[in-house]
Design a protein around this motif. Structure first.
Motif: not given
Length: 533
Positions: A310-337
């Motif tokens: 996890l520490k090796k992921l490029p957290w400071g790169d918005a091209r990764f950070f924005a989609p990754f947060m989308g992936m993370l939020i898809f977990i509660p979104a899928g549960a709601g579905g």
């Protein structure tokens, strides 16, 4: 870029309408100039749910096919432009009717609410234009297959074809509803329409629409994100299988939006609920594939321990950070579905603002954050600009603002929905001061969250304008990852669309033939003594 320009104009206008909505719902703001709440609600839903998504997806897919299967031919390019202008003309027609308050029917345009016939014709043109544009993309992929016989086609182009195939089959339902029911009705050619049939045809399309939004985000996750993090695609076969499963199980499931409607036999509702739950399989495959990609990339950079990668992921790169947060939020979104599609639990939350909260976690967070992340490299790549460190920092801030705003707004919607607050309703329609008072604090929270989301839109549009015209000139990479050398060879059957189309047709016939037959057979008689269908 033409598609992307229209998409982000729609983002600004639709986002403004969304801000007005949450302010009105808070009970502390009234719309000026005689603007109606449901007029604003329709603008928000149509521009963000239909126009922003469709235009951005097509802009991205055209670039993706050109990049991986080769430059479009003159004929393919012409078809793409014809599709674009037909879609744009249809958008203008529909938007004009909404702004004139002749089409305040929300993005689902349920009968018996009736819009001006120009609104229905405009939406029809958006669909027809998308068919033409999608054909151009498919033709380029077919051409690649002919030029490279017995080779596995580029993964990204294959995914584009899957998404367009699903979209074409799904939109047949809403096209039939509009052309054979709503247009003749709004023109006065027929006196009434069968409401249950119209809703069933809409939801034949309406749930697949969700996956039409989601699959381009999956394209970015599977093929672009591994390159950005310095890894490789975990499995070409698994990615193609996930997309095939989405094509099969995204269309014959629309009745789960109609579980409370009495005109559909419960046994057919059960069949479609089962098929709906099948969609969780490709989503879980995707989650496994993505986290395997992250872990392998991290370990290749020396990560140790269970979560050291996890520490090796490029957290400071918005091209990764924005989609990754989308992936993370898809977990509660899928549960709601899963709650939405489960017969018993659906009884509690059906037509409450819980559904709106769920909707905003899926398309308005998972999908749109991935689109924002994609725009940070796609727009400068197309415009010959560079995504600078300053703009990257703003992209990180924008993502954080978006996630915080959505956490506040969507959470309050979910809680308010559990307390019984209806969706789509203005504050003044809640039926009594005491009832309105019960939900007041949640509506204020929604106004706070919605304001943060609007600020997020402004920050993103600032970045977008800079990337189009003011960022330093240069070359930005179109990042497409390579397949992992350890991945198994892709079976040829995954690219045999003849097989999958037969299975898809069978599933649709099983899921819809008898319900629609029952609806038509049991339709009420019209004033002239014949069935309303």
């Amino acid at each position: 870029m033409a598609h992307i320009y229209v998409a982000f104009i729609a983002l600004f206008l639709g986002g403004t309408a969304g801000l007005l909505q949450v302010l009105v719902r808070s009970g502390h703001f009234e719309l000026p100039f005689g603007i109606g709440y449901y007029q604003v609600l329709t603008v928000h839903g149509v521009l963000l749910g239909l126009i922003l998504t469709t235009f951005f997806i097509y802009g991205f897919q055209i670039a993706a096919v050109s990049r991986t299967s080769g430059t479009l031919s003159n004929k393919q390019r012409l078809l793409g432009w014809i599709g674009f202008w037909i879609m744009t003309a249809g958008t203008a027609m529909a938007a004009a009717m909404v702004l004139l308050n002749e089409a305040s029917v929300l993005y689902t345009f349920y009968a018996p609410l009736q819009a001006h016939w120009i609104y229905y014709l405009g939406l029809t043109l958006v669909i027809v234009g998308s068919w033409i544009g999608g054909l151009a993309q498919a033709m380029r992929w077919i051409q690649w297959r002919k030029e490279n016989p017995k080779q596995t086609s580029p993964l990204l182009s294959f995914m584009v074809v899957c998404n367009n195939l699903m979209w074409f089959v799904a939109t047949l339902g809403v096209a039939a509803e509009v052309l054979f029911q709503l247009l003749p009705w709004s023109l006065g050619l027929v006196e009434r329409v069968d409401i249950l049939l119209s809703r069933t045809l809409f939801w034949y399309f309406g749930h697949a629409l969700v996956y039409f939004w989601l699959l381009p985000a999956y394209m970015v996750w599977y093929t672009i994100i591994p390159k950005i993090i310095g890894g490789k695609i975990f499995s070409d076969s698994l990615a193609r299988l996930a997309f095939i499963l989405f094509v099969l199980f995204s269309i014959p499931v629309g009745v789960h939006h109609q579980l409370t409607e009495p005109g559909i036999d419960p046994s057919w509702k059960y069949v479609q609920v089962v098929l709906t739950m099948m969609v969780s399989i490709p989503s879980l495959l995707t989650a496994f594939s993505m986290f395997a990609t992250f872990e392998l990339a991290g370990r290749s950079k020396g990560a140790k321990g269970l979560f050291g990668w996890l520490k090796k992921l490029p957290w400071g790169d918005a091209r990764f950070f924005a989609p990754f947060m989308g992936m993370l939020i898809f977990i509660p979104a899928g549960a709601g579905g899963i709650v939405n599609a489960s017969n018993q639990m659906n009884q509690l939350i059906h037509n409450t603002i819980w559904v709106t909260g769920h909707f905003h976690l899926t398309v308005a967070t998972t999908v749109i954050l991935t689109f924002f992340g994609a725009a940070y490299w796609l727009v400068p790549h197309l415009r010959g600009r560079v995504f600078t460190k300053e703009l990257n920092r703003l992209g990180i801030i924008q993502t954080i603002v978006w996630v915080v705003g959505m956490a506040i707004m969507s959470s309050s919607m979910h809680i308010e929905g559990l307390l019984g607050a209806p969706r789509r309703s203005a504050f003044s329609d809640y039926g009594g001061a005491e009832i309105a008072k019960t939900w007041a604090s949640y509506q204020v929270a929604q106004a706070v969250g919605g304001t943060l989301l609007f600020i997020g839109i402004i920050i993103f549009l600032y970045i977008f304008v800079k990337l189009c015209w003011f960022a330093p000139k240069g070359e930005e990479e179109f990042p497409i990852a390579e397949i992992s050398p350890q991945a198994e060879k892709t079976p040829a059957i995954l690219e045999n669309f003849k097989v999958w189309l037969v299975i898809l047709a069978a599933l649709i016939l099983i899921a819809y033939t008898f319900p629609i037959y029952d609806i038509i057979q049991n339709a009420p008689l019209g004033s002239k003594g014949y069935k309303l269908w």
